[in-house]
Design a protein around this motif. Structure first.
Motif, PDB file in Angstrom:
ATOM      1  N   HIS A  79      -1.056  -7.325  -7.298  1.00 52.24           N
ATOM      2  CA  HIS A  79      -0.091  -6.216  -6.077  1.00 52.24           C
ATOM      3  C   HIS A  79       0.466  -6.989  -5.402  1.00 52.24           C
ATOM      4  O   HIS A  79       0.401  -8.277  -4.517  1.00 52.24           O
ATOM      5  N   LYS A 126       1.654  -1.180  -5.107  1.00 52.20           N
ATOM      6  CA  LYS A 126       3.214  -1.745  -5.817  1.00 52.20           C
ATOM      7  C   LYS A 126       2.018  -2.607  -6.460  1.00 52.20           C
ATOM      8  O   LYS A 126       2.079  -3.600  -6.397  1.00 52.20           O
ATOM      9  N   TYR A 127       2.306  -2.832  -8.414  1.00 57.44           N
ATOM     10  CA  TYR A 127       1.938  -4.248  -8.252  1.00 57.44           C
ATOM     11  C   TYR A 127       2.813  -4.865 -10.034  1.00 57.44           C
ATOM     12  O   TYR A 127       3.956  -4.211 -10.047  1.00 57.44           O
ATOM     13  N   PHE A 128       2.975  -5.611  -9.645  1.00 56.53           N
ATOM     14  CA  PHE A 128       3.741  -6.321 -10.225  1.00 56.53           C
ATOM     15  C   PHE A 128       3.289  -7.181 -11.533  1.00 56.53           C
ATOM     16  O   PHE A 128       2.682  -7.760 -10.981  1.00 56.53           O
ATOM     17  N   GLY A 169       7.625  -4.198 -11.926  1.00 53.32           N
ATOM     18  CA  GLY A 169       6.891  -2.988 -10.477  1.00 53.32           C
ATOM     19  C   GLY A 169       6.833  -2.316 -11.233  1.00 53.32           C
ATOM     20  O   GLY A 169       7.482  -1.523 -11.719  1.00 53.32           O
ATOM     21  N   HIS A 170       5.710  -1.135 -10.653  1.00 53.30           N
ATOM     22  CA  HIS A 170       4.794  -0.092 -10.931  1.00 53.30           C
ATOM     23  C   HIS A 170       4.064   0.178  -9.777  1.00 53.30           C
ATOM     24  O   HIS A 170       3.103  -0.482  -9.323  1.00 53.30           O
ATOM     25  N   LEU A 171       4.181   1.455  -9.435  1.00 51.30           N
ATOM     26  CA  LEU A 171       2.895   2.084  -7.778  1.00 51.30           C
ATOM     27  C   LEU A 171       1.935   2.809  -8.938  1.00 51.30           C
ATOM     28  O   LEU A 171       1.980   3.336  -9.378  1.00 51.30           O
ATOM     29  N   GLU A 172       0.826   2.178  -8.031  1.00 49.58           N
ATOM     30  CA  GLU A 172      -0.236   3.189  -8.233  1.00 49.58           C
ATOM     31  C   GLU A 172      -1.267   3.167  -7.300  1.00 49.58           C
ATOM     32  O   GLU A 172      -1.050   2.569  -6.691  1.00 49.58           O
ATOM     33  N   ALA A 180      -0.733   4.186  -2.294  1.00 51.04           N
ATOM     34  CA  ALA A 180      -0.481   3.333  -2.866  1.00 51.04           C
ATOM     35  C   ALA A 180      -0.137   1.792  -3.300  1.00 51.04           C
ATOM     36  O   ALA A 180       0.199   1.497  -1.891  1.00 51.04           O
ATOM     37  N   TYR A 208       9.882  -9.385  -1.428  1.00 54.83           N
ATOM     38  CA  TYR A 208      10.372  -8.553  -2.374  1.00 54.83           C
ATOM     39  C   TYR A 208      10.957  -8.970  -1.965  1.00 54.83           C
ATOM     40  O   TYR A 208      12.261  -8.248  -3.150  1.00 54.83           O
ATOM     41  N   GLU A 249      13.239  -8.970 -10.924  1.00 51.80           N
ATOM     42  CA  GLU A 249      13.093  -8.118 -12.051  1.00 51.80           C
ATOM     43  C   GLU A 249      14.313  -6.941 -12.585  1.00 51.80           C
ATOM     44  O   GLU A 249      14.441  -6.633 -13.412  1.00 51.80           O
TER      45      GLU A 249
END
Length: 105
Positions: A31, A73-75, A61-64, A71, A47, A54
């Motif tokens: 994250h 943000k993982y990359f 990247g994905h929000l989890e 929340a 970022y 990206e």
């Protein structure tokens, strides 16, 4: 891949900081806060680097949601192979030339 696309790919990784980010993500997804700590930069600057990577297709990247409802943000690294040799350059220029000729016709 045409010359513009190859140039964008090379530009995205033409930074020691972005190379370090790719190296860290090659082992695991992280994250943003953890990644920022490991590379020693602010999240805002990170970022900026992650956005460039990206856009070039090197990371995703994905929000989890964490167990406590935050929340995150993982990359993660997107598997890639990038071969840079004389033939790659010749092919990229040739494709760009062919695309220009089709547009001009």
């Amino acid at each position: 891949m045409n010359a513009d696309q190859l140039s964008a790919k090379l530009s995205a990784i033409a930074s020691p900081q972005r190379m370090r980010v790719l190296a860290l993500l090659s082992g695991e997804r992280l994250h943003v806060s953890e990644l920022a700590r490991r590379v020693g930069m602010s999240r805002a600057l990170l970022y900026m680097h992650l956005t460039k990577l990206e856009e070039a297709g090197f990371v995703a990247g994905h929000l989890e949601m964490s167990p406590d409802g935050k929340a995150l943000k993982y990359f993660e690294l997107v598997p890639f192979t990038l071969t840079l040799d004389a033939q790659t350059l010749v092919d990229a220029v040739a494709q760009t030339t062919n695309e220009s000729e089709k547009t001009d016709a």
